[in-house]
Design a protein around this motif. Structure first.
Motif, PDB file in Angstrom:
ATOM      1  N   GLY A  49       0.778  -1.236   0.000  1.00 14.54           N
ATOM      2  CA  GLY A  49       0.000   0.000   0.000  1.00 14.54           C
ATOM      3  C   GLY A  49       0.809   1.285   0.000  1.00 14.54           C
ATOM      4  O   GLY A  49       0.255   2.363   0.182  1.00 14.54           O
ATOM      5  N   ASP A  52       0.071   2.945  -5.378  1.00 18.65           N
ATOM      6  CA  ASP A  52      -1.196   2.436  -5.908  1.00 18.65           C
ATOM      7  C   ASP A  52      -1.006   1.660  -7.203  1.00 18.65           C
ATOM      8  O   ASP A  52      -1.956   1.164  -7.792  1.00 18.65           O
ATOM      9  N   ARG A  53       0.249   1.563  -7.648  1.00 21.57           N
ATOM     10  CA  ARG A  53       0.583   0.817  -8.868  1.00 21.57           C
ATOM     11  C   ARG A  53       2.054   0.442  -8.801  1.00 21.57           C
ATOM     12  O   ARG A  53       2.791   0.967  -7.980  1.00 21.57           O
TER      13      ARG A  53
END
Length: 144
Positions: A49, A52-53
């Motif tokens: 986390g 986000d990618r």
């Protein structure tokens, strides 16, 4: 000051301690790393986390704290302004800025324990979750 530096290097011979107390020498982002190591780190950052990618190797790699790097807490600029290397050397340690940094870091610990393998968590623990311990040791050394 020279005596302090000699003692500091002796205690942390195998560590590179960042402005906020991270152990850069243990960090999977700190270069030099292979392309494969950086790709795996980018995948890990998404899994836990932090991103986000999966980002590029160029984006995930890090050479350490500089004033050009974004610092969520303004710690890098603060230590630069005070002409110190990290918060453990500051007369005002622990300030609200570093306390907030510790709080946010600690909040990531449970999700990292869940998402990571034991080996991955061990690396993250040494690199990031021991920052307060690192700074406390530096503060103790600075007093002497």
């Amino acid at each position: 000051m020279i005596v302090l530096i000699i003692i500091f290097v002796g205690v942390f011979m195998d560590k590179i301690i960042s402005a906020c107390g991270n152990d850069c020498s243990s960090c999977p982002r700190h270069v030099p790393k292979t392309d494969d190591e950086l790709r795996r780190t980018a995948e890990l950052w998404m899994k836990i986390g932090y991103r986000d990618r999966v980002v590029s190797n160029e984006e995930i790699s890090c050479i350490g704290c500089t004033n050009d790097n974004w610092c969520r807490y303004g710690i890098v600029h603060c230590t630069t302004d005070r002409n110190i290397e990290n918060c453990g050397q500051c007369n005002e340690y622990p300030c609200e800025r570093i306390r907030k940094c510790f709080e946010v870091t600690e909040a990531f610990d449970p999700s990292c324990r869940t998402a990571c393998s034991d080996e991955e968590y061990s690396v993250l623990k040494k690199a990031f979750f021991e920052k307060q311990k690192n700074l406390e040791l530096i503060k103790d050394i600075s007093k002497n």
